[in-house]
Structure formats: C-alpha cells, structure tokens
Design an enzyme around this catalytic site. Structure first.
Site, PDB file in Angstrom:
ATOM      1  N   SER A 184       1.474  80.438  75.463  1.00  0.00           N
ATOM      2  CA  SER A 184       1.945  80.798  73.622  1.00  0.00           C
ATOM      3  C   SER A 184       1.028  82.105  73.091  1.00  0.00           C
ATOM      4  CB  SER A 184       2.808  80.079  73.093  1.00  0.00           C
ATOM      5  OG  SER A 184       3.794  81.136  71.747  1.00  0.00           O
ATOM      6  N   ASP A 219       4.251  88.014  70.543  1.00  0.00           N
ATOM      7  CA  ASP A 219       2.358  86.510  70.754  1.00  0.00           C
ATOM      8  C   ASP A 219       2.632  87.126  72.208  1.00  0.00           C
ATOM      9  OD1 ASP A 219       5.480  85.098  71.388  1.00  0.00           O
ATOM     10  OD2 ASP A 219       4.649  83.768  71.126  1.00  0.00           O
ATOM     11  N   ASP A 274       3.780  85.152  74.433  1.00  0.00           N
ATOM     12  CA  ASP A 274       4.754  84.918  76.170  1.00  0.00           C
ATOM     13  C   ASP A 274       5.476  85.980  75.179  1.00  0.00           C
ATOM     14  OD1 ASP A 274       4.669  83.198  73.957  1.00  0.00           O
ATOM     15  OD2 ASP A 274       5.861  81.055  74.975  1.00  0.00           O
ATOM     16  N   ASN A 281       6.951  81.717  60.880  1.00  0.00           N
ATOM     17  CA  ASN A 281       5.949  82.659  62.148  1.00  0.00           C
ATOM     18  C   ASN A 281       7.028  83.462  63.927  1.00  0.00           C
ATOM     19  OD1 ASN A 281       7.179  81.474  64.100  1.00  0.00           O
ATOM     20  ND2 ASN A 281       5.719  79.493  64.444  1.00  0.00           N
ATOM     21  N   PRO A 337       0.427  66.670  59.983  1.00  0.00           N
ATOM     22  CA  PRO A 337       0.321  66.659  61.671  1.00  0.00           C
ATOM     23  C   PRO A 337       0.832  68.272  62.376  1.00  0.00           C
ATOM     24  CG  PRO A 337       1.499  64.707  61.472  1.00  0.00           C
ATOM     25  CD  PRO A 337       1.630  65.851  60.527  1.00  0.00           C
ATOM     26  N   SER A 338      -0.036  68.788  62.569  1.00  0.00           N
ATOM     27  CA  SER A 338       0.522  69.325  63.643  1.00  0.00           C
ATOM     28  C   SER A 338       1.004  69.322  65.543  1.00  0.00           C
ATOM     29  CB  SER A 338      -0.619  70.536  64.111  1.00  0.00           C
ATOM     30  OG  SER A 338      -0.858  71.093  65.328  1.00  0.00           O
ATOM     31  N   GLY A 339       1.340  69.256  65.698  1.00  0.00           N
ATOM     32  CA  GLY A 339       2.323  69.128  66.818  1.00  0.00           C
ATOM     33  C   GLY A 339       2.035  69.758  67.890  1.00  0.00           C
ATOM     34  N   ARG A 387      -2.268  70.179  58.867  1.00  0.00           N
ATOM     35  CA  ARG A 387      -1.922  71.829  58.122  1.00  0.00           C
ATOM     36  C   ARG A 387      -1.465  71.422  57.168  1.00  0.00           C
ATOM     37  NH1 ARG A 387      -2.024  75.194  62.813  1.00  0.00           N
ATOM     38  NH2 ARG A 387      -0.917  74.672  64.384  1.00  0.00           N
TER      39      ARG A 387
END
Ligand code: NG1
Ligand code: ZN
Length: 549
Positions: free
Chosen positions: A67, A283, A285, A379, A503-505, A511
C-alpha cells in the site's frame, strides 16, 4: 482425500522461514520488508487454497502489496469471496502457519488445521492473485505460485493491478451468472462498468475542469491511463508522479499518505497546480484518495476522507429525498476515532454516525448495517455500501414524477459507479467528480461544508507496543494502567482538546492523535501525550525525542 504432503514438503524446502523473524497477519495482512517474505508467500498460497476449499471452491483473492509503505516493504493479504477482507478467525490461523519454523512443522500444522477447521480436501481450490508495482513483487509472486501449485490450486494471475480491482475480480468471479452478478470478471469489465456509470451520471454536465492526479509513482498510474481512454471526453485526468521505473520513487514525497500525514502539497505538484485547481493523490495500491486545492492565497487546503464522506453522504441523502424514498431508505456514516472532530460534529447533526476501531473490516461491517452505509477513514480509504434490501427497493420503486425518476436513475447509477467491495481511489475519485459536477462545487464550496479542527498525528517507537490496550473504539486506553488518566489531565488544558493513543496494526509503533482549537496547541498536545507514552514504556530519558515537550 489427503494433503499432497510430498509436493508441499519438496516445494516448502525451497522457501525456508528466516529463523529469527516472527510474522503477524495484522490489519492489512502480512506486511514487512519485502525481502523477508518469501516463506510467508509460499504458505499464503497454500492457506488461500485451503480457504477456497473450505468455502466450497469459491474463488479467494491474494493481493501482494504494501500500500502506502515505502518501496522496500511488501505484504500480502487474502480476499474473501464477496471481495471483503479475510474472516478474522483465519488471521490467527494464517499467523500460526506462517510462523512454523521448518517444512515438517508446517506440514504437521497444516494437517492439524485441516482436521480442526473441517476442510474437505476433495473440494476444488480457486485463487486469483495480483500485485502492485514494487520491485520485490515478481519474486514474491513466484513463491506464492509455488504454494498454489504444490497444493494443486486452480490459479489465475491478474498481473500488476490495483488492490480494489483485485477485490472486484474476486466478487465478479464468484457471482458470475447469478442474480447478484457484479460485473464481467476481467479488468476490462471493471473499467467498462465504472466508466459507463460515470458517463451516465455526468451526461449533460459540460466543462468539468481537468483534475490533477498524483499517482504516488504506483500502479494507480495504469488505472488512470485506462480510465482516461474511456472518459476523457467528459473529464480530463492529468497524471503526475506516474514514474514506475525510478527505484525508490513509490510513495516517496507523494501519494495520499504523504498528503494526509504532512498536511501539505507533494513538492512535485507545486509547479503543476494552479490557484483554485483541485487535485488528488492516490496511494501505492490505489485504494486511498486525498483531495486538495490551493486557495486564493495559495494556501494548501486538504479535503480528506472525512470531507469526502460528508460530500457524498449529503448528495445521496438529497437524491433519496428527490426520488421520494426518504421513508424507505436511510443513510448512515461510519468513522474511526481519527475522524476530525469537525466532521463528526457536522455529520452527527444530520445523520446517524457510528465510530468503530481502525481497520477497514470494522468500518465495512458496521456500514453493512445501514440501508446505505457511507464509510471513510480520514486517510481517504472508504466506500459506500447499498444493502440488498435497498437494491430491491431501488429496482421496484415506481417514481411518480420525472424529477423522481431522474433522482432514482442517479442512485441506481451510483450503485454501479461505486466499488462496493472495498475503498477504491479511482471509483471514489469519479464519485467525487460526479457530486462536484452536480452541485457545481469547486474545492472551496466543498471545503466550506464544515471547518476541520487542527490536528496532529505522531508515531512513538516503544519497546513493546502490545502493552497498549484500548476500549471504546480505541478512544480510551485500559493498559498501561493509569496512563489514560494522565492523558485526560493533559487534554483538559486545551480548548476543544481531544487525544487518544493506540498501537498501530501495521507498523511497530504506537500512534498518538491530538486535536485542539489552534494548530500550535494540537501539536503541543500531541507531543505531550507522546512524551507520556514514551516515559511509560521506560524509555531512556537521554533518548527522549527532542520534539517531545
Ligand atoms: P494502523 O497502522 O493500525 O494505524 C493504518 C491506518 C488505518 C488503516 C491501516 C491499513 C491510520 C492512522 N491508520 O493502520 O486507518 O488504513 O493502516 O492500511 O491512518
Ligand atoms: Zn492502500
């Protein structure tokens, strides 16, 4: 029928797992440095085939992409039969299987998995796969093909393609010849379906100004080229950052993630973009979309996923009303905690709004509960879902005036224009253009629907992000104990302050998001909370990033 153990064993030995690495199927599948993923790809080929067998031979999708991540990264994710994300329970199985350390262990774990998940091995296995333009893609696809071949799957290579096209292909293949047929199961079928709907929706609208499209130097450049061939008489797309040959160019200082994170124009667009002209970034992809323009003082104005949701939802509500269907069809919104507070306030005064955890599958599932569910991450990842019941109403409704008939036709065409399998930058782009053309909006009018609160997103590198646990759609920390209270204490000091930590995945970071009435305060709050997070995890005071106040 049993597993072709020997074939898997022999092929598996060519794809050894790097001893020191642990892989996790996270929010976006497996995602890490491309050159470490060979064994994962081989195993994913086998897992995809088993998923297909489990679902009676339905076609499963495999997308090789990372991505918006930088070029050395890569990743892989599985797509379920209706084009949706892999069912959550299989994420865990995939993680377990990917971490088996030898081929023997892998084969044993597979046999156990086939037993416990009750997979009928006599069923066919069908898989369609594609990849983005990353240089590591071809080798990873070869490893995937080894896995598919070892288990004897019927596999179809969709080549270099966008993530949303792969999702479309999965759904189109599985619904072919049924009453739910989604479209012809080829890329051409995708382009034809969407562009035909677009042309119907903008029929009679002349003079749509050209749109600058930042392709992030990724696969979206191909999609822009294909759409251009079909719609250029209505809308001229002006591609920039369509360089697919320079090493390191992908997502570098361009693309949707750059725009959203930096909140500024990609430097490469400065010479191209004129005052007032709208532009957008995809982005790597092509499943995320960010719009923006330069105002009359040449200031950068961002139109993110929240603004897209507001624009599109208002348009659909209006059409539903004009079609005489407001008592039968209601529109709802799904957001995450990252949605700008300004958008949440604006939307909740008009429509039902639900907040869910980060990750497309959560948004998608929540949106399925509405007649028309509009979901977007800030986003720029999102789409609109029309329920089966809504489609039925649209098909059966008898309009009583020409105006109702026109509005009804528009809604039906929207159901064809929108890629309902997953967020799709190109389909979303055409959707936005339809609304702007119908409303005679430039970026300015669209932007003025509501005012964004200044905000800041910060990453904190910590020793172990897994100690961070959240509740209430990730808006509150429950662990580490006591940290949320400290955050609350800080937030109270800022006008219109809001902050949360999760927590970011997809990355090994925590974050921190913060909002406040003025930009400097939003920045300050974000860095203060980031400082708290850093201290909490026992970070060395000498290493404490200088920016943290
Ligand atoms: P993580 O890394 O879990 O924050 C990011 C995005 C998500 C989603 C996923 C999948 C933000 C703050 N987070 O997740 O919204 O798009 O990547 O790509 O944008
Ligand atoms: Zn993406």
């Amino acid at each position: 029928m049993s597993l072709p153990i020997q074939a898997i064993q022999a092929a598996g030995d060519r794809h050894p797992k790097p001893a020191h690495l642990r892989f996790q199927y996270g929010t976006a599948g497996f995602r890490t440095l491309g050159n470490t993923l060979d064994s994962v790809m081989f195993k994913v080929g086998i897992i995809a085939a088993l998923r297909s067998k489990k679902l009676d031979g339905k076609t499963i999708g495999v997308m090789v992409t990372a991505s918006h991540n930088p070029e050395p990264d890569n990743g892989v994710k599985l797509v379920d039969p209706r084009g949706e994300m892999l069912e959550a329970s299989w994420e865990g199985y995939a993680t377990t299987l990917a971490n088996t350390s030898t081929t023997e262990e892998f084969v044993e774990a597979l046999a156990e998995f086939v037993r416990s998940a009750k997979i009928d091995l006599s069923k066919p296995a069908r898989v369609v796969y594609g990849r983005d333009t990353r240089p590591s893609g071809p080798a990873l696809v070869a490893a995937l093909e080894d896995g598919l071949h070892a288990i004897g799957a019927e596999a179809r290579d969709a080549g270099v393609t966008t993530t949303p096209i792969l999702h479309y292909l999965v759904r189109a293949t599985n619904t072919k010849g049924t009453k739910d047929a989604y479209g012809e199961d080829t890329s051409e079928g995708y382009y034809d379906k969407i562009s035909a709907a677009f042309k119907k929706l903008v029929a009679g609208k002349a003079g749509i100004p050209p749109l600058v499209v930042d392709c992030a130097n990724g696969v979206g450049a191909y999609a822009v080229e294909e759409f251009s061939k079909l719609i250029s008489d209505k809308l001229q797309l002006v591609p920039v950052n369509a360089d697919l040959t320079t090493p390191g160019a992908l997502n570098n200082a361009c693309g949707a993630d750059f725009v959203k994170t930096m909140q500024r124009l990609p430097p490469s667009l400065s010479p191209v973009l004129k005052t007032g002209q709208r532009a957008c970034s995809l982005d790597g992809d092509a499943d995320r979309l960010m719009y923006y323009y330069l105002d009359d003082r040449d200031q950068f104005r961002m139109l993110d996923g929240d603004k897209i949701a507001a624009l599109v939802a208002a348009f659909i509500v209006e059409l539903v009303k004009n079609a005489g269907l407001e008592d039968e069809i209601s529109v709802g919104i799904v957001q995450t905690a990252y949605a700008n507070g300004g958008s949440t306030k604006y939307l909740s005064q008009r429509l039902p709004v639900k907040c869910v955890s980060t990750g497309v599958k959560h948004l998608h599932h929540a949106a399925e509960h509405y007649d028309v569910g509009v979901y977007f991450e800030a986003n720029g990842h999102g789409t609109v879902l029309f329920s089966a019941e809504t489609n039925k109403i649209l098909a059966e409704h008898q309009p009583s005036t020409p105006a109702q008939s026109t509005a009804l036709n528009h809604i039906v065409n929207l159901t064809q224009l929108i890629n309902q399998t997953v967020g799709d930058a190109l389909s979303d782009l055409l959707l936005v253009e339809v609304v702007l053309a119908h409303k005679s909006y430039s970026g300015v009018e669209w932007d003025s629907l509501y005012v964004d609160l200044p905000n800041r997103l910060v990453k904190v590198v910590v020793a172990d992000r897994h100690i961070f646990k959240t509740e209430d759609a990730e808006r509150r920390l429950v662990s580490p104990a006591g940290l949320q209270e400290k955050i609350n204490e800080l937030v109270r000091r800022y006008e219109a302050g809001r902050a949360f930590v999760r927590p970011s995945g997809t990355e090994d970071v925590v974050r921190v998001y913060a909002e406040a009435m003025v930009k400097s305060q939003a920045d300050e709050l974000a860095f203060r909370v980031a400082g708290l997070v850093y201290d909490e995890t026992g970070g060395d005071p000498a290493q404490r990033p200088a920016e943290f106040l």
